[in-house]
Design an enzyme around this catalytic site. Sequence first.
Site, PDB file in Angstrom:
ATOM      1  N   TRP A 185      -6.633  10.294  12.261  1.00  0.00           N
ATOM      2  CA  TRP A 185      -7.427  10.577  11.065  1.00  0.00           C
ATOM      3  C   TRP A 185      -8.559  11.500  11.469  1.00  0.00           C
ATOM      4  CZ3 TRP A 185     -12.674   9.684  10.203  1.00  0.00           C
ATOM      5  CH2 TRP A 185     -13.117  10.057   8.925  1.00  0.00           C
ATOM      6  N   GLU A 226      -3.030   9.876   8.724  1.00  0.00           N
ATOM      7  CA  GLU A 226      -3.735   9.172   7.648  1.00  0.00           C
ATOM      8  C   GLU A 226      -4.513  10.135   6.754  1.00  0.00           C
ATOM      9  OE1 GLU A 226      -7.126   5.640   7.134  1.00  0.00           O
ATOM     10  OE2 GLU A 226      -6.617   6.435   9.118  1.00  0.00           O
ATOM     11  N   LYS A 228      -7.089  10.945   3.250  1.00  0.00           N
ATOM     12  CA  LYS A 228      -8.287  10.406   2.618  1.00  0.00           C
ATOM     13  C   LYS A 228      -8.577  11.225   1.366  1.00  0.00           C
ATOM     14  CE  LYS A 228     -12.695   8.324   3.915  1.00  0.00           C
ATOM     15  NZ  LYS A 228     -13.600   8.026   5.038  1.00  0.00           N
ATOM     16  N   ASP A 259      -4.302   3.753   3.657  1.00  0.00           N
ATOM     17  CA  ASP A 259      -5.520   2.952   3.732  1.00  0.00           C
ATOM     18  C   ASP A 259      -5.928   2.531   2.329  1.00  0.00           C
ATOM     19  OD1 ASP A 259      -8.492   2.472   3.659  1.00  0.00           O
ATOM     20  OD2 ASP A 259      -8.312   2.852   5.798  1.00  0.00           O
ATOM     21  N   HIS A 262      -8.671   4.708   0.602  1.00  0.00           N
ATOM     22  CA  HIS A 262      -8.645   6.162   0.715  1.00  0.00           C
ATOM     23  C   HIS A 262      -8.066   6.890  -0.489  1.00  0.00           C
ATOM     24  CE1 HIS A 262      -9.213   6.621   5.360  1.00  0.00           C
ATOM     25  NE2 HIS A 262     -10.135   5.860   4.789  1.00  0.00           N
ATOM     26  N   HIS A 286      -3.599   0.214   6.497  1.00  0.00           N
ATOM     27  CA  HIS A 286      -4.962  -0.204   6.809  1.00  0.00           C
ATOM     28  C   HIS A 286      -5.437  -1.054   5.636  1.00  0.00           C
ATOM     29  CE1 HIS A 286      -6.402   2.832  10.097  1.00  0.00           C
ATOM     30  NE2 HIS A 286      -5.416   2.062  10.484  1.00  0.00           N
ATOM     31  N   ASP A 294     -14.278   3.650  -0.638  1.00  0.00           N
ATOM     32  CA  ASP A 294     -13.940   3.355   0.756  1.00  0.00           C
ATOM     33  C   ASP A 294     -15.091   2.653   1.461  1.00  0.00           C
ATOM     34  OD1 ASP A 294     -12.355   3.373   3.048  1.00  0.00           O
ATOM     35  OD2 ASP A 294     -13.173   5.281   3.728  1.00  0.00           O
ATOM     36  N   ASP A 296     -15.009  -0.396   2.840  1.00  0.00           N
ATOM     37  CA  ASP A 296     -14.555  -1.172   4.000  1.00  0.00           C
ATOM     38  C   ASP A 296     -15.181  -2.555   4.093  1.00  0.00           C
ATOM     39  OD1 ASP A 296     -12.675   0.656   5.174  1.00  0.00           O
ATOM     40  OD2 ASP A 296     -14.359   1.923   5.727  1.00  0.00           O
ATOM     41  N   ASP A 326      -8.932  -2.736   8.558  1.00  0.00           N
ATOM     42  CA  ASP A 326      -9.948  -1.687   8.706  1.00  0.00           C
ATOM     43  C   ASP A 326     -11.142  -2.030   7.831  1.00  0.00           C
ATOM     44  OD1 ASP A 326     -11.425   0.548   9.145  1.00  0.00           O
ATOM     45  OD2 ASP A 326     -10.065   1.956   8.178  1.00  0.00           O
TER      46      ASP A 326
END
Length: 418
Positions: A185, A226, A228, A259, A262, A286, A294, A296, A326
């Site tokens: 990424w 990956e 985004k 993800d 993302h 993820h 995002d 997390d 993640d």
Amino acid sequence: MTRLIEQAFDLAKQRFAAIGVDVEAAMQQLDTLPVSMHCWQGDDVRGFENPQGTLTGGIQATGNYPGRARSAEELRADLDMAMSLIPGAKRLNLHAIYLDSDEPVDRDAIKPEHFSRWVSWAKQHQIGLDFNPTCFSHPLSADGFTLAHADDAIRQFWIDHCKASRKISAYFGEQLGTPSVMNIWVPDGMKDLTVDRMAPRQRLLAALDEIISEKLNPQHHIDAVESKLFGIGAESYTVGSNEFYFGYATSRQTALTLDAGHFHPTETISDKISTAMLYVPRLLLHVSRPVRWDSDHVVILDDETQAIASEIVRQQLFDKVHIGLDFFDASINRIAAWVIGTRNAKKALLRALLEPTAQLRQLEVQGDFTSRLALLEEQKSLPWQAVWEAWCLRHDVPADASWLTKVRDYEQQILSQR
């Protein structure tokens, strides 16, 4: 307590058997599904190159809870504690900045020897390791570009870093007997209106092709890329978009990373799994919780986490989908964050395995959508928690929230002294 759990488990098996679910088979399948825990929860994504360094590339860890790991040795001790409270198969996902070296090493010069202590630790725990090149928080990523950089020398530095990372990943797989999934990424993009969107993507495409040009044993190493939607400082243009990487993974037959944070806030990755599997050989997930895009947050047992697990199980993607976590929350105990998030990922997998999928699929084929909806809802109330608690006992970990007492004791004795 153990006797009560066993009694509840016996009753639960009968309830699930009544709708055609073999509980023992579900538990055996769950034993084979590892969740790759992410090292960066333990130290707020700082790594051990320069632990005082500033995070860049849209990476932010908020909070200042005491006890952050300051060395690889401390991080491994914290992981030992967390893993002792999580049932079933586990892996560890390392970023390149988590090297354990006695001498400073720049990223284009990292070698397997700089991660040999991690491999020794993984052998002791009989777990696999996954890997990531770290294309952020470095002087040569300060302007927001790495593999798509217009400067040939800077771009080559990052290409060399990713090549070196692939060799480390293959070393992990060879030493540990299980393929290492290496995820690429990059934060490349622009904050404001962008005139030439093509040239950076052409450079990224060429860079990735050079990185994966050396064929590595797939029994040891798996390449993943990956996408985004955007990042902090790259709000207007992200070079590695979903369209870019979907096309890349499809045309080069690499694994594709999805993800949970993302994409657009109304998008979910659970619905993308079946589409992606038509075109790419493998997926890396993820699993995160994007409270505000995002962000997390620690994984909870919410609808999307469950939907992701259900899609894996319903489509029998056990050998094609790799599950990783993640998130990084520095506002709470970091070990507790690992335990909460990983246990919830495994709870979602268990609930999916306890679904009467064959019966639901048959109802769908028959066009009996009334019964399908009724059964989907009624089975949510079946005693899956009793199965979870029994599975925890089999793995000699706390079946309930009593694990938190162990974390608090560790915090008082170890974390508070840092």
